[in-house]
Design a protein around this motif. Structure first.
Motif, PDB file in Angstrom:
ATOM      1  N   GLY A  56     142.204  15.685  84.015  1.00 13.77           N
ATOM      2  CA  GLY A  56     141.863  14.596  84.870  1.00 13.77           C
ATOM      3  C   GLY A  56     141.116  13.589  83.981  1.00 13.77           C
ATOM      4  N   LEU A  57     140.248  12.790  84.443  1.00 16.80           N
ATOM      5  CA  LEU A  57     139.750  11.623  83.630  1.00 16.80           C
ATOM      6  C   LEU A  57     138.639  12.295  82.373  1.00 16.80           C
ATOM      7  CD1 LEU A  57     138.653   9.246  86.431  1.00 16.80           C
ATOM      8  CD2 LEU A  57     140.592   8.996  84.904  1.00 16.80           C
ATOM      9  N   SER A  58     138.851  11.526  81.484  1.00 15.00           N
ATOM     10  CA  SER A  58     138.025  11.987  80.176  1.00 15.00           C
ATOM     11  C   SER A  58     137.473  10.775  79.473  1.00 15.00           C
ATOM     12  CB  SER A  58     138.976  12.804  79.172  1.00 15.00           C
ATOM     13  OG  SER A  58     138.271  13.174  78.063  1.00 15.00           O
ATOM     14  N   ASP A  59     136.241  10.943  78.984  1.00 12.97           N
ATOM     15  CA  ASP A  59     135.491  10.024  78.240  1.00 12.97           C
ATOM     16  C   ASP A  59     135.940   9.938  76.791  1.00 12.97           C
ATOM     17  OD1 ASP A  59     134.448   8.722  80.237  1.00 12.97           O
ATOM     18  OD2 ASP A  59     132.716   9.913  80.114  1.00 12.97           O
TER      19      ASP A  59
ATOM     20  N   VAL B  16     148.837  10.362  78.471  1.00 17.31           N
ATOM     21  CA  VAL B  16     147.346   9.475  79.177  1.00 17.31           C
ATOM     22  C   VAL B  16     147.840   8.721  79.988  1.00 17.31           C
ATOM     23  CG1 VAL B  16     145.235   8.533  78.884  1.00 17.31           C
ATOM     24  CG2 VAL B  16     145.997   9.989  76.752  1.00 17.31           C
ATOM     25  N   GLY B  17     147.551   8.747  81.330  1.00 20.81           N
ATOM     26  CA  GLY B  17     147.801   7.681  82.285  1.00 20.81           C
ATOM     27  C   GLY B  17     147.620   8.292  83.931  1.00 20.81           C
ATOM     28  N   ALA B  18     147.083   7.432  84.677  1.00 22.52           N
ATOM     29  CA  ALA B  18     146.790   7.831  86.176  1.00 22.52           C
ATOM     30  C   ALA B  18     148.143   8.613  86.623  1.00 22.52           C
ATOM     31  CB  ALA B  18     146.715   6.470  86.836  1.00 22.52           C
TER      32      ALA B  18
ATOM     33  N   SER C 106     146.797  10.544  92.743  1.00 21.59           N
ATOM     34  CA  SER C 106     147.325  11.161  93.989  1.00 21.59           C
ATOM     35  C   SER C 106     148.254  12.178  93.678  1.00 21.59           C
ATOM     36  CB  SER C 106     147.861  10.058  94.878  1.00 21.59           C
ATOM     37  OG  SER C 106     148.779   9.351  94.277  1.00 21.59           O
ATOM     38  N   GLN C 107     148.845  12.364  92.467  1.00 23.30           N
ATOM     39  CA  GLN C 107     150.015  13.078  92.302  1.00 23.30           C
ATOM     40  C   GLN C 107     149.770  14.554  91.882  1.00 23.30           C
ATOM     41  OE1 GLN C 107     153.813  12.243  91.987  1.00 23.30           O
ATOM     42  NE2 GLN C 107     153.014  11.185  93.930  1.00 23.30           N
TER      43      GLN C 107
END
Length: 371
Positions: free
Chosen positions: A255-258, A198-200, A233-234
């Protein structure tokens, strides 16, 4: 106590954003915020803007004006989370705020300078306005504390160590039936080993390195997949790397997740490839979910994982060291379970949200009386 937080980066999916949110929602404190970067705000902070808890400041002048108003309302501590708004913080100090800063980023290896080098560095920090306007600092790890001493020449007595905490109630281990239900909903095979990170999706997180390491595992293990949760961006670069290594269907960029807690709970092993990181909140979250963690040595994440007990710490210069560590845990289900149980126990003892909030509460009390 009344605490004002100066915010210039509360993007969704970022560990610092979570920590700031957890501090601002401590019910024992009256907290408000001044947000200086309104381009991309986490939805929880957007709601705080709508509720009037956070003021959007499109300029330094607007931020300073908001701080003057809050000062008249009794706010006397300004908590800063980066060095992007130096001028605003200097004004805050001059009008009577105690300015405190948490060092969320930055790592350094090597001894602190002495003698002439120490004096030169202190002079540089003063002339470049690096530190004199901050009353007290918070380091989030020993790595972070060393960075402040070595790179910024901050005296030990001005630094408090407060490790980040997480809401452990979100990471209760799941039953087998719940894990199977989640895997089917996420589209994962029931019996596959799921590696998760988990991470940007930014370069310093080194997800591309992780994908290359995973390719070595995938050659020998047909029933293993890698799931990466985050956005950035990657993304295209990572998609291209997975395609080039013929890992289609084996690497998922969600992607992002709740539903990070659920994703972790349905997985088997946590991976973290970043080298230049002061803490690694996502590592602690993975451990709290009962996953053994594999990280690289040298910086903040290696302080979180106890090598051979709650996970495996890999030398950065060891070719395919992460791949070998993954294979070791895949091949030994009993070891994977033992390390996962110990990882959760350590997370509960060391990284609770309550402990972090208590430590900051005591820290604020001390700072309120410091000139």
């Amino acid at each position: 106590m009344k605490i004002c937080h100066l915010l210039d980066n509360v993007r969704p999916g970022v560990g610092v954003t979570q920590v700031i949110h957890d501090l601002m929602t401590d019910g024992r404190l009256e907290c408000r915020g001044v947000c200086m970067d309104t381009r991309e705000i986490d939805a929880r902070f957007r709601r705080m803007v709508d509720q009037g808890v956070i003021v959007e400041a499109g300029s330094r002048a607007a931020a300073i004006s908001a701080l003057f108003r809050m000062k008249s309302d009794g706010y006397n501590i300004l908590h800063v989370h980066s060095r992007k708004a130096v001028a605003v913080c200097i004004v805050a100090r001059l009008i009577g705020y105690s300015v405190v800063r948490t060092q969320h980023f930055g790592t350094a290896i090597g001894p602190a300078p002495h003698g002439v080098r120490s004096k030169l560095r202190a002079a540089r920090n003063l002339l470049t306005l690096r530190s004199w306007w901050i009353n007290r600092w918070v380091a989030i790890s020993e790595t972070s504390r060393a960075y402040l001493r070595v790179r910024w020449n901050i005296p030990e007595e001005r630094i408090s160590l407060i490790r980040n905490g997480i809401d452990l109630s979100c990471y209760t281990p799941l039953s087998k039936s719940r894990v199977l239900a989640l895997r089917r909903r996420f589209g994962w095979d029931d019996d596959w080993i799921v590696l998760i990170s988990v991470g940007a999706l930014v370069a310093r997180k080194r997800h591309e390195t992780m994908i290359v390491e995973f390719a070595e595992v995938a050659k020998a293990c047909p029933d293993v997949m890698l799931v990466i949760v985050g956005e950035g961006s990657q993304r295209r670069r990572l998609e291209a790397a997975a395609a080039e290594l013929r890992l289609d269907g084996r690497v998922m960029l969600l992607g992002l997740s709740d539903e990070v807690a659920a994703l972790l709970g349905a997985s088997d092993i946590y991976l973290h490839a970043a080298l230049d990181e002061a803490f690694g909140l996502a590592v602690a979250e993975g451990m709290a979910a009962g996953l053994p963690a594999i990280v690289f040595d040298g910086k903040g994440p290696a302080e979180i994982v106890e090598d051979g007990v709650s996970g495996i710490v890999v030398r950065p210069d060891e070719p395919f060291g992460m791949a070998r560590a993954v294979r070791r845990l895949i091949d030994d289900a009993a070891l994977r379970k033992t390390m996962g149980d110990e990882a959760r126990d350590q997370a509960m003892r060391r990284f609770s949200l309550g402990a972090m909030r208590d430590a900051y509460h005591a820290f604020y009390k001390r700072c309120a009386s410091i000139p």
